[in-house]
Scaffold this active site. Sequence first.
Site, PDB file in Angstrom:
ATOM      1  N   LYS A  11      91.450  33.089  58.914  1.00  0.00           N
ATOM      2  CA  LYS A  11      91.146  31.908  58.100  1.00  0.00           C
ATOM      3  C   LYS A  11      89.860  31.232  58.592  1.00  0.00           C
ATOM      4  O   LYS A  11      88.986  30.880  57.803  1.00  0.00           O
ATOM      5  CB  LYS A  11      92.313  30.917  58.181  1.00  0.00           C
ATOM      6  CG  LYS A  11      91.972  29.520  57.714  1.00  0.00           C
ATOM      7  CD  LYS A  11      93.072  28.524  57.995  1.00  0.00           C
ATOM      8  CE  LYS A  11      93.164  27.975  59.394  1.00  0.00           C
ATOM      9  NZ  LYS A  11      92.472  26.731  59.684  1.00  0.00           N
ATOM     10  N   ASN A  12      89.739  31.051  59.909  1.00  0.00           N
ATOM     11  CA  ASN A  12      88.612  30.286  60.439  1.00  0.00           C
ATOM     12  C   ASN A  12      87.291  31.059  60.435  1.00  0.00           C
ATOM     13  O   ASN A  12      86.241  30.499  60.735  1.00  0.00           O
ATOM     14  CB  ASN A  12      88.932  29.752  61.843  1.00  0.00           C
ATOM     15  CG  ASN A  12      89.950  28.620  61.763  1.00  0.00           C
ATOM     16  OD1 ASN A  12      90.268  28.135  60.678  1.00  0.00           O
ATOM     17  ND2 ASN A  12      90.477  28.220  62.906  1.00  0.00           N
ATOM     18  N   CYS A 109      92.706  13.096  61.707  1.00  0.00           N
ATOM     19  CA  CYS A 109      93.766  13.943  61.169  1.00  0.00           C
ATOM     20  C   CYS A 109      94.903  13.973  62.173  1.00  0.00           C
ATOM     21  O   CYS A 109      94.850  13.297  63.200  1.00  0.00           O
ATOM     22  CB  CYS A 109      93.253  15.346  60.890  1.00  0.00           C
ATOM     23  SG  CYS A 109      92.993  16.304  62.372  1.00  0.00           S
ATOM     24  N   ARG A 389      98.901  26.748  55.091  1.00  0.00           N
ATOM     25  CA  ARG A 389      97.448  26.542  55.138  1.00  0.00           C
ATOM     26  C   ARG A 389      96.761  27.678  55.884  1.00  0.00           C
ATOM     27  O   ARG A 389      95.592  27.970  55.621  1.00  0.00           O
ATOM     28  CB  ARG A 389      97.124  25.228  55.869  1.00  0.00           C
ATOM     29  CG  ARG A 389      97.619  24.027  55.134  1.00  0.00           C
ATOM     30  CD  ARG A 389      97.055  22.780  55.723  1.00  0.00           C
ATOM     31  NE  ARG A 389      95.605  22.919  55.839  1.00  0.00           N
ATOM     32  CZ  ARG A 389      94.823  22.052  56.459  1.00  0.00           C
ATOM     33  NH1 ARG A 389      95.345  21.004  57.013  1.00  0.00           N
ATOM     34  NH2 ARG A 389      93.526  22.253  56.520  1.00  0.00           N
TER      35      ARG A 389
HETATM   36  N1  EPU Z   1      83.777  16.968  67.908  1.00  0.00           N
HETATM   37  C1  EPU Z   1      83.020  15.813  67.961  1.00  0.00           C
HETATM   38  N2  EPU Z   1      81.992  15.684  67.063  1.00  0.00           N
HETATM   39  C2  EPU Z   1      81.690  16.646  66.144  1.00  0.00           C
HETATM   40  C3  EPU Z   1      82.456  17.818  66.120  1.00  0.00           C
HETATM   41  C4  EPU Z   1      83.505  17.959  67.011  1.00  0.00           C
HETATM   42  O1  EPU Z   1      83.283  14.926  68.771  1.00  0.00           O
HETATM   43  O2  EPU Z   1      80.753  16.445  65.372  1.00  0.00           O
HETATM   44  C5  EPU Z   1      84.899  17.139  68.856  1.00  0.00           C
HETATM   45  C6  EPU Z   1      86.250  17.242  68.149  1.00  0.00           C
HETATM   46  O3  EPU Z   1      86.788  15.988  67.832  1.00  0.00           O
HETATM   47  C7  EPU Z   1      87.071  18.024  69.157  1.00  0.00           C
HETATM   48  C8  EPU Z   1      86.034  18.942  69.786  1.00  0.00           C
HETATM   49  O4  EPU Z   1      84.764  18.369  69.514  1.00  0.00           O
HETATM   50  O5  EPU Z   1      87.591  17.151  70.137  1.00  0.00           O
HETATM   51  C9  EPU Z   1      86.048  20.368  69.272  1.00  0.00           C
HETATM   52  O6  EPU Z   1      86.102  20.360  67.862  1.00  0.00           O
HETATM   53  P1  EPU Z   1      85.455  21.515  66.972  1.00  0.00           P
HETATM   54  O7  EPU Z   1      84.354  20.918  66.178  1.00  0.00           O
HETATM   55  O8  EPU Z   1      85.164  22.702  67.805  1.00  0.00           O
HETATM   56  O9  EPU Z   1      86.655  21.842  65.993  1.00  0.00           O
HETATM   57  P2  EPU Z   1      86.492  22.254  64.478  1.00  0.00           P
HETATM   58  O10 EPU Z   1      85.264  23.037  64.341  1.00  0.00           O
HETATM   59  O11 EPU Z   1      86.710  21.087  63.617  1.00  0.00           O
HETATM   60  C10 EPU Z   1      87.676  24.576  64.661  1.00  0.00           C
HETATM   61  C11 EPU Z   1      88.862  25.252  64.011  1.00  0.00           C
HETATM   62  C12 EPU Z   1      90.146  24.619  64.523  1.00  0.00           C
HETATM   63  C13 EPU Z   1      90.186  24.787  66.044  1.00  0.00           C
HETATM   64  C14 EPU Z   1      88.926  24.170  66.674  1.00  0.00           C
HETATM   65  C15 EPU Z   1      88.833  24.393  68.170  1.00  0.00           C
HETATM   66  C16 EPU Z   1      87.952  25.926  61.877  1.00  0.00           C
HETATM   67  C17 EPU Z   1      87.936  25.765  60.406  1.00  0.00           C
HETATM   68  N3  EPU Z   1      88.755  25.093  62.553  1.00  0.00           N
HETATM   69  O12 EPU Z   1      87.751  23.214  64.294  1.00  0.00           O
HETATM   70  O13 EPU Z   1      91.218  25.318  63.933  1.00  0.00           O
HETATM   71  O14 EPU Z   1      91.318  24.154  66.564  1.00  0.00           O
HETATM   72  O15 EPU Z   1      87.747  24.745  66.070  1.00  0.00           O
HETATM   73  O16 EPU Z   1      88.884  25.739  68.477  1.00  0.00           O
HETATM   74  O17 EPU Z   1      87.293  26.807  62.413  1.00  0.00           O
HETATM   75  C18 EPU Z   1      93.438  25.612  63.163  1.00  0.00           C
HETATM   76  O18 EPU Z   1      93.085  26.699  62.695  1.00  0.00           O
HETATM   77  O19 EPU Z   1      94.643  25.257  63.278  1.00  0.00           O
HETATM   78  C19 EPU Z   1      92.413  24.688  63.652  1.00  0.00           C
HETATM   79  C20 EPU Z   1      92.631  23.392  63.831  1.00  0.00           C
END
Ligand code: EPU
Length: 422
Positions: A11-12, A109, A389
């Site tokens: 998915k990701n 969230c 999801r």
């Molecule tokens: N963060 C910030 N600012 C930003 C972006 C992120 O502070 O602009 C923080 C977040 O709040 C978090 C950390 O950085 O504390 C890491 O977040 P990240 O941006 O890496 O997460 P994401 O890209 O929103 C993806 C996956 C998640 C997975 C995380 C971590 C996708 C679509 N989602 O989320 O997947 O948990 O990376 O590996 O790729 C899931 O599949 O259940 C899921 C939540």
Amino acid sequence: MLGTIRVSGAKNAALPAMAAALLTDEPVTLENIPQVRDIETTRKLLAAMGAEVELGYGRAQHRTTICARNLTSPEASYELVKQMRASSLVLGPLLARCGRARVSLPGGCAIGARPIDLHIKGLEQLGAKITQDHGYVEATADRLKGGEISFEKITVTGTEDLLMAATLADGESVLHNCAREPEVADLAELLNKMGALIEGAGTPTIRVKGVGKLHGAKHRIIPDRIEAGTFIIAGALTGGDMNIAGCEPAHLDVLIAKLHEVGVKTAQSADTVRVMGDGPFKASDIITQEYPGFPTDMQAQYMALATQAEGTSVITENIFENRFMHVSELMRMGANIRIEGRRAIVRGKTPLSAAAVLASDLRASASLLLAALVAEGESIIDRVYHIDRGYEHIEEKLKGVGAQIRRIGEILPKKAAAPSRV
Ligand code: EPU
């Protein structure tokens, strides 16, 4: 549980790949797309912008072709962003392709605050003008300019968003402190097939030479390492002998090494992991980290296993500040868990007893399902729409290896449930 279970596409990896199709006016065909709700939400998101999104059916049901020839409305509405936080992945591609984008801010969230400030800062460094108003991010740029971006914190979708934006920028971009997840490397592979010039994806530093135009391509999405990991734990917990087929064992190295410490036996071939869960299991601590560390997306499922291991396991959640929503439900099933800030202390082994439990987010629901597989009696998991999801037909897959599981519909009315933007 005995037999073979097949892993779906990630998915990701599929979500950013679909967003990448916005970068070209030619068709992009993606294979191994999982049939999960977030993909359907992305289809709606892209269609609302004017893209043609064809989802396959019959034997081609895991294929989608996206053609973003006429992007009439480069916008991601609150209605869709609130259903799926990853909608913010369209910000970079829209800006690069159309010179403007309007994307709703995701807000918090179920698992944490999850801002997108790093996406915004990065795009500004590529020359975008960005304002925030009425809950929306409005971005404009005549043409993005290559630049140097250093992420203050590692972000998966942030890296992907900036990577996509940089492909069409004028000149070279260098991205430092990038996420190294296999999903980032998979996206870069697709973008390179589309004519992008990217080097270093999968390492902390990615170099992108901007090009004037990208073209169509065909790409197969990598297998879902989190789905595979969830099934490996299911096999271990139930004392089973299961083949998890169609996965990429190299993406599961850290998880498998940890499971060996716990006492789970595995064997692997090119695309299959065999799990032999004859126990006994012993406690082992984990700390979630960015790839290649232990994935936060496996923390809840590992906790279900920790309840069945002898001794005390300390589980530290480093990525999200509120990702222990499954704990109180596991405790209702008999687990002995104490939360101390970012740490959960699990004392095992405790027998689990079936209960009616409530899923709070995608991976929490997987953890409850795993616990229910080994609990004495019949459990009922409510709000399973969370699991849909990200897990394709999970009850059918588990039934195929011997689980007694059936879907009985929603018990609580849907509107009582808070939306999750995982
Ligand atoms: N963060 C910030 N600012 C930003 C972006 C992120 O502070 O602009 C923080 C977040 O709040 C978090 C950390 O950085 O504390 C890491 O977040 P990240 O941006 O890496 O997460 P994401 O890209 O929103 C993806 C996956 C998640 C997975 C995380 C971590 C996708 C679509 N989602 O989320 O997947 O948990 O990376 O590996 O790729 C899931 O599949 O259940 C899921 C939540």
